[in-house]
Write a protein that holds these residues in place. Structure first.
Motif, PDB file in Angstrom:
ATOM      1  N   ALA A 287       0.914  -1.175  -0.507  1.00 23.69           N
ATOM      2  CA  ALA A 287      -0.150   0.226  -0.234  1.00 23.69           C
ATOM      3  C   ALA A 287       0.962   1.168   0.074  1.00 23.69           C
ATOM      4  O   ALA A 287       0.174   2.369   0.204  1.00 23.69           O
ATOM      5  CB  ALA A 287      -0.928   0.707   1.102  1.00 23.69           C
ATOM      6  N   GLY A 288       2.092   1.306   0.074  1.00 22.70           N
ATOM      7  CA  GLY A 288       3.169   2.247   0.172  1.00 22.70           C
ATOM      8  C   GLY A 288       3.052   2.598   0.889  1.00 22.70           C
ATOM      9  O   GLY A 288       3.821   3.977   1.686  1.00 22.70           O
ATOM     10  N   LEU A 289       2.738   2.422   2.159  1.00 23.85           N
ATOM     11  CA  LEU A 289       3.039   2.540   3.714  1.00 23.85           C
ATOM     12  C   LEU A 289       4.657   2.534   3.965  1.00 23.85           C
ATOM     13  O   LEU A 289       5.567   1.689   3.574  1.00 23.85           O
ATOM     14  CB  LEU A 289       2.335   1.867   4.572  1.00 23.85           C
ATOM     15  N   PRO A 290       5.049   3.110   4.904  1.00 22.18           N
ATOM     16  CA  PRO A 290       6.810   3.356   6.053  1.00 22.18           C
ATOM     17  C   PRO A 290       6.003   2.484   7.499  1.00 22.18           C
ATOM     18  O   PRO A 290       4.951   2.653   7.651  1.00 22.18           O
ATOM     19  CB  PRO A 290       6.799   4.922   6.339  1.00 22.18           C
ATOM     20  N   VAL A 291       6.886   1.301   7.227  1.00 17.13           N
ATOM     21  CA  VAL A 291       6.731   0.518   8.368  1.00 17.13           C
ATOM     22  C   VAL A 291       7.810   0.509   9.052  1.00 17.13           C
ATOM     23  O   VAL A 291       9.358   0.879   9.275  1.00 17.13           O
ATOM     24  CB  VAL A 291       6.403  -1.408   7.518  1.00 17.13           C
ATOM     25  N   LEU A 292       7.773   0.409  10.773  1.00 18.28           N
ATOM     26  CA  LEU A 292       8.837   0.098  11.244  1.00 18.28           C
ATOM     27  C   LEU A 292       7.936  -1.413  12.244  1.00 18.28           C
ATOM     28  O   LEU A 292       6.976  -1.455  12.627  1.00 18.28           O
ATOM     29  CB  LEU A 292       8.292   1.872  12.970  1.00 18.28           C
TER      30      LEU A 292
END
Length: 365
Positions: A287-292
């Motif tokens: 979905a194009g999200l930044p992930v931590l």
């Protein structure tokens, strides 16, 4: 397919992704579950032509009755030639009864590698050794999980099944993002998200502490939790309802619109104690999200360059919160479907390969 309950967990979602993309005129999935409560995916399973059978939960006090129920199931259903278990070592009794009836394909699937010791460790260790002689096939999502369940020797001929997704279904859409944020009441908020059940490995307790620190940096932020089931659900729900959160934690329950919800989020947080792969994290990247994510999540789950950052669970919630802010600030969403496909994690080709393997090994009628 043998499961505990068909809710939206990583293994369940993976199997449903494959189920939707096989040729169901040649191969059908039926499901043997261990809960009377209907799972989220059951309606779709029936729409796809699958049948659902129920066994009682596995408990020490009810073990004798459970064994009789497993035997009765196979006596009443001699038509099955393939049994694929997703309950790890707890599938032992199913595998044993299937082997007693000379079913030609009996597989266990390693989806995780439990961390450390708990009160069930000795029981699990015993069962995973007892089950191995009854298996004809071994499946795993990666080498670490396979070694835990099957041992080094058993891992040598294990089949690695990719936790693939329909990448195009998750592709970033500004229009969808705007609609979701309007409908969900997220406009003007910085939305941190997480999807998954409420079991101990997902580490919601730490996630809430991180969000508490994050609120100090962004008082206008929300924490959105999509999922249901798990022994920690009621505890998390009670915590989220405390007055001091001021409605900043939203529990959405089990959802079938995860691709849309991910569009509306700003950062995805995944502080698991352990994961076999982390399919929810893959969906967030799609979905194009930044992930931590925690450093307990396998590094091979980071497939889109620049989209995943790992932090140790030994770091403080404040460090996590500052990293969340860094990731969310000025992040530009883009279409990552090509990267997912390049990594070999798009579902279409993987489903075709698994289907042909099943038909070859089980004997297509």
């Amino acid at each position: 397919m043998v499961f505990t309950i068909m809710n939206r967990g990583g293994a369940e979602t993976m199997v449903m992704n494959y189920y939707r993309h096989i040729d169901r005129r040649r191969l059908q999935f039926d499901f043997l579950v261990h809960r009377e409560t209907p799972g989220i995916y059951e309606e779709e399973i029936r729409e796809l032509g699958g049948r659902i059978y129920r066994l009682p939960p596995i408990t020490l006090s009810g073990l004798a009755a459970y064994r009789r129920e497993v035997a009765r199931f196979f006596d009443e259903h001699p038509e099955y030639r393939l049994v694929h278990g997703h309950c790890s070592e707890l599938g032992y009794w199913v595998y044993r009864e299937a082997a007693a009836r000379n079913i030609p394909f009996i597989a266990a699937h390693a989806h995780s590698s439990p961390l450390g010791m708990d009160k069930n460790s000795l029981f699990r260790f015993l069962l995973k050794h007892l089950m191995r002689p009854y298996l004809t096939h071994r499946f795993t999502c990666n080498e670490l999980c396979g070694r835990w369940l099957f041992g080094r020797k058993g891992m040598k001929d294990a089949v690695v099944v990719r936790n693939a997704i329909d990448a195009g279904k998750f592709s970033y859409s500004p229009e969808t993002r705007e609609r979701v944020r309007r409908e969900m009441g997220w406009e003007g908020k910085l939305v941190a998200g997480h999807t998954g059940n409420f079991s101990w490995p997902k580490n919601h307790e730490f996630l809430l502490r991180v969000f508490q620190a994050f609120l100090g940096l962004h008082p206008d932020s929300l924490l959105v939790l999509a999922g249901s089931g798990g022994e920690k659900e009621e505890q998390v729900r009670q915590e989220a309802e405390r007055a001091e959160w001021r409605g900043r934690i939203r529990l959405l329950g089990g959802r079938d619109d995860i691709p849309d919800l991910l569009q509306g989020m700003d950062v995805f947080v995944f502080p698991s104690w352990f994961e076999g792969f982390g399919i929810a994290m893959l969906e967030a990247q799609a979905a194009g999200l930044p992930v931590l994510a925690s450093d307990r999540v396998p590094e091979d789950a980071a497939v889109v360059p620049g989209h995943v950052s790992f932090l140790s669970l030994r770091e403080s919630p404040e460090v996590w919160a500052r990293k969340m802010e860094e990731l969310a600030r000025g992040w530009r969403r883009n279409d990552t479907a090509a990267a997912i496909r390049q990594a070999g994690l798009d579902i279409a080709g993987n489903a075709q390969k698994l289907q042909e393997f099943y038909l070859e090994q089980g004997g297509e009628s």
